[in-house]
Design a protein around this motif. Structure first.
Motif: not given
Length: 922
Positions: A440-445
């Protein structure tokens, strides 16, 4: 004894007829004076019917007699020289009865002939073959047993309503009965389903009977055509147990194809075909299914049957069993570094191959081992099995996939470190990681916690721009990577950086600049509409710089353009064409003074009177827009000098305006009365019609219809409707005037009725008609003592009933209106049979002299046939006029018979003229 039967009567008639014929022939057979007769001599009887025969002789006293026949008898009647007998149930085709008598020791004989006929009650058509091949002959046979006589019989063979063969049996022996008609016919395709029949006709009309007809029951013919070639069979050579394969059987040149029967079977198992017809071709299709019991060589049979004939085809089919190979992995999902065993096996007799490596011998499995790595993830293994059946090589295969479990990996190819996207179009944001199971891939600032929606289609907005930290994780571990997202978008020119309207002041120095937003930063240039030169640097503002400029911003993502309206403002100034120094106001026009002043913003203008009657008064001005801000001038405007002052925020200007006033023509009742009256005979003059206006209007009047002629005095013909038109430079005004012409009264007519006179006791009427305008008042003056005088409602008629001597005398009618009076007089005398001559204003002696002259004239009137006189009007004359022209006088005309007393009348005009009306009596 009962009365003779109808048959006996017919026999008696026949006997008398025979006797008559015999008497006629006595001279010819004098050598044999006696004879025997049989009636009817020849007869045609329906088979089974009956007949009366009459046997007679001319022998005066026959010794004996009789009727010899083999037919059955039903009754007999006889007399001295005759015998009548009824024959019944007559069935013989032909018999000859004999009539005989014994006379003077001699035997007298007469022979007859009786024939029978039988109707064609039975007409039989021999049955047709069940199926008849097309192109071959078949026989049609028709039988009509017992019908006859045959010589009167006609047989016809028919196809539907079409006659094939017609045969008459005329000339056959009279005893012949029944008939047979046979014909050979070639079978055709179109004969299929046709009905054949036979029609029999027994024509006995020449024998005084009718035409007897009958037909056989129709028989249907069925024709067929069957190709000599066998059917074509399409079937597989090999059939696997448990599988289904289509088979088909085709046969051409088949007619009628719909009547054909199809048998299709695999071994002992009959198939259920579906039949399709295409013209003369038949196609039977079915699905063949084999089971384990049928394994081995079998025959597929197709048989087509039509018209009792068959065509058959056989094909060999081999039924076999070949299960699919089995491929197994010791561990389908193995962690990275684990050893995995792969096995491929098949049934007996099959040779297997695993990833290209065959087993040593048929029937044995094949194996391999490997140490699982990341590269082995999703690796496929293939197992092939080969089997030979009936000389053909068959193969089957199976595959399996190995899954290797390993930690996530974020590669630049699947998750780049830098993303640049255009704004607007929908994009799928992808940052994919390798790993098993799938990470699972999660991208956040890191700064705001905003999350990218990975893998979802969505619009790209400027808000997505920034740096994100992406983390990929599964049960085997995790991986981290920083990603920068740049969102490019086309330039935008908003009202803050590039306003739509810019105002410059004349004489100042400015520059035109527009700031655009966009990524990457856009380049902005502005060009005046209609020009190609780009506007750069400082400008010394003049009025010529006002206008619309086109500013355009561009970058790789697109461009944006905007129109910028530049307004140059300056102080007010007056120009003569737009604000004239002299102005004329037309009364009633609603016109306002237009004083347009050049200046920006638009100056406010106010004009105020400075001297004379206009001092201190405000001059209403016309608005420069379509909706006036002040009302139109509704009252008189004072002429004079007005001072106009124009002001805006950049200064003011002053101008003097001279105002004068004028007005269009106007006529009303005071200047041009709508009803005017003229007096006949007065001096002719123009209509009294004037108009107000400045400058003074010109007025012209014309009569409606016929133009008024030029004359010096007013005439009645001048009366009518006149249209007056007033004109000046500001317009016209019209008015309709009605002219009436008045005139003095004139008594146009004064007459007495009856014109022939009045006796005492009689009635008379005086009528007075006057012409005048306004209408005249009528008045009468009657002789003194005249009573019982009646007047009409308007006094125009005076009437007297029962005239007496007091009613005689002078009557005057007078007409009066505002312009004068006119009168006429008439004298009425009531008298007996003497002639009276009345002269207006004469003395009594003169009356006697006139009376004497009248009497002398009356005596002299013997030349007038009946003494008739006409009434004559003559100025100062009392002469009588003879009606028929006889005697002396002023002349005469044709007379009219009369015989009554009359009253003499005379009328006097207003000028004193006297007229006499002379009457006579019978």
């Amino acid at each position: 004894m009962p009365g003779p039967s109808p048959g006996l009567c017919r026999a008696s008639l026949g006997l008398w007829a025979a006797l008559g014929l015999g008497l006629l022939g006595l001279s010819a057979v004098a050598q044999e004076p006696f004879w025997a007769d049989l009636q009817p001599r020849v007869a045609l009887v329906e088979r089974g019917g009956s007949l009366w025969l009459n046997c007679s002789t001319n022998c005066p006293r026959p010794e004996r007699g009789g009727l010899e026949t083999s037919l059955r008898r039903n009754g007999t009647q006889r007399g001295l020289r005759w015998l009548a007998r009824q024959l019944v149930d007559i069935r013989e085709p032909e018999t000859q009865p004999v009539c005989f008598f014994r006379c003077a020791r001699r035997t007298l004989q007469a022979r007859g002939l009786i024939r029978t006929f039988q109707r064609p009650d039975r007409v039989e058509l021999v049955p047709l073959p069940a199926w008849q091949p097309v192109g071959e002959n078949f026989t049609l046979s028709c039988r009509v047993p017992g019908a006859g006589p045959r010589g009167s019989l006609t047989l016809t063979l028919l196809r539907g309503a079409q006659e094939l063969i017609r045969r008459s049996f005329a000339g056959e022996p009279p005893r012949a009965r029944g008939a047979v008609l046979t014909a050979t016919v070639l079978a055709r395709r179109e004969d299929h389903g046709a009905n054949f029949s036979c029609r029999a006709e027994l024509d006995l009309r020449p024998h005084g009977l009718g035409l007897f007809e009958n037909s056989s029951a129709p028989r249907e013919l069925r024709t067929f055509a069957l190709s000599p070639d066998p059917p074509r069979l399409a079937a597989p050579r090999l059939l696997e147990v448990g599988s289904e394969r289509p088979v088909s059987c085709t046969l051409d040149e088949l007619f009628p194809a719909s009547e054909a029967g199809v048998y299709l079977a695999l071994g002992d198992h009959r198939l259920s075909p579906e039949i399709t017809l295409e013209g003369d071709a038949l196609v039977a299709t079915a699905t063949a299914t084999a089971n384990a019991e049928q394994e081995g060589a079998r025959q597929l049979v197709c048989s087509v049957t039509l018209g009792g004939e068959s065509r058959e085809t056989r094909e060999n089919v081999t039924v076999y069993s070949f299960p699919a190979p089995v491929l197994t992995l010791s561990e389908p999902s193995a962690p990275e570094g684990k050893v995995v065993t792969v096995t491929c096996a098949a049934g007996a007799g099959a040779l297997v191959t695993l990833d290209g490596i065959p087993a040593e011998v048929p029937g044995q499995p094949a194996q391999l081992q490997l140490n699982a790595t990341e590269d082995d993830d999703e690796r496929s293994f293939f197992c092939d099995a080969v089997l030979e059946v009936a000389g053909e090589t068959l193969s089957k295969n199976k595959s399996a996939e190995l899954r290797v479990l390993y930690a996530p990996r974020l590669d630049d190819s699947d998750c780049p470190r830098s993303w640049t996207w255009p704004e607007g179009p929908e994009q799928t944001l992808r940052c994919e990681a390798r790993g098993n199971p799938t990470p699972s891939v999660h991208c956040e600032r890191p700064d705001s916690g905003a999350v990218l929606a990975l893998g979802l289609l969505g619009p790209v907005t400027r808000a997505l721009a920034g740096t994100y930290r992406c983390t990929a994780a599964n049960v085997q571990g995790q991986a981290v990577k920083d990603v920068t997202l740049t969102v490019e978008y086309a330039p935008a020119l908003d009202s803050v950086g590039c306003p739509e309207h810019i105002t410059w002041l004349e004489g100042t120095e400015v520059s035109l600049s527009c700031v655009a937003h966009g990524v990457p930063p856009p380049n902005v240039s502005c060009v005046r509409s209609g020009e190609a030169r780009v506007l750069e640097g400082l400008l010394h503002v003049g009025r010529e710089h006002a206008g619309t400029y086109r500013c355009e911003a561009t970058n790789p993502q697109g461009s944006a353009a905007k129109n910028v309206a530049v307004t140059v403002e300056y102080g007010p100034s007056f120009e003569e064409p737009s604000c004239p120094s002299n102005w004329t106001w037309v009364e009633g026009s609603g016109q306002l003074f237009s004083c347009e002043v050049d200046g920006k913003p638009e100056p406010s203008v106010e004009c105020i009177g400075s001297e004379g009657t206009s001092e201190g008064m405000l001059l209403p001005l016309a608005s420069s827009d379509s909706n006036p801000r002040v009302p139109s001038i509704s009252s008189d405007l004072a002429p004079g000098i007005y001072i106009c002052n124009a002001t805006n925020r950049h200064g003011s200007a002053v101008k003097a305006v001279a105002v004068s006033t004028e007005s269009p023509p106007q006529m009303d009742e005071s200047t041009c009365p709508s009803h005017q009256t003229w007096l006949e005979g007065a001096e002719a003059a123009a209509l009294a019609c004037d108009a107000r206006g400045r400058p003074s209007p010109q007025v012209r009047c014309s009569r409606e219809g016929v133009p008024r002629p030029q004359r010096l005095r007013v005439s009645r013909e001048d009366a009518g409707t006149y249209h007056c038109l007033a004109t000046n430079m500001h317009g016209t005004d019209t008015r309709t005037v009605t002219v009436g012409v008045e005139y003095r009264p004139v008594v146009a007519e004064l007459a007495a009725s009856p014109p022939g006179g009045v006796r005492p006791g009689g009635n008379f009427t005086l009528t007075c008609r006057a012409e005048a305008w306004p209408p005249a008042q009528i008045s009468w003056r009657a002789p003194p003592g005249a009573l019982n005088i009646g007047l009409s409602s308007n006094n125009s008629t005076l009437s007297v009933a029962g005239a007496m001597g007091s009613h005689g005398g002078e009557y005057e009618c007078a007409a009066t209106n505002a312009h004068g009076r006119h009168a006429r007089r008439i004298t009425v005398r009531v008298a007996g049979p003497w002639l009276w001559v009345a002269v207006g204003g004469a003395a009594g002696g003169a009356a006697l002299l006139a009376a004497g002259a009248g009497l002398a004239f009356y005596v002299q009137s013997t030349a007038c046939k009946k003494g008739e006189y006409n009434v004559q009007e003559a100025e100062s004359s009392g002469e009588a006029v003879c009606l028929n022209g006889a005697g002396g006088g002023a002349g005469g005309g044709s007379g009219a018979e009369g015989g009554t007393e009359a009253a003499g009348t005379a009328e006097e005009q207003a000028g004193g003229e006297v007229f006499a009306i002379q009457l006579t009596s019978a």
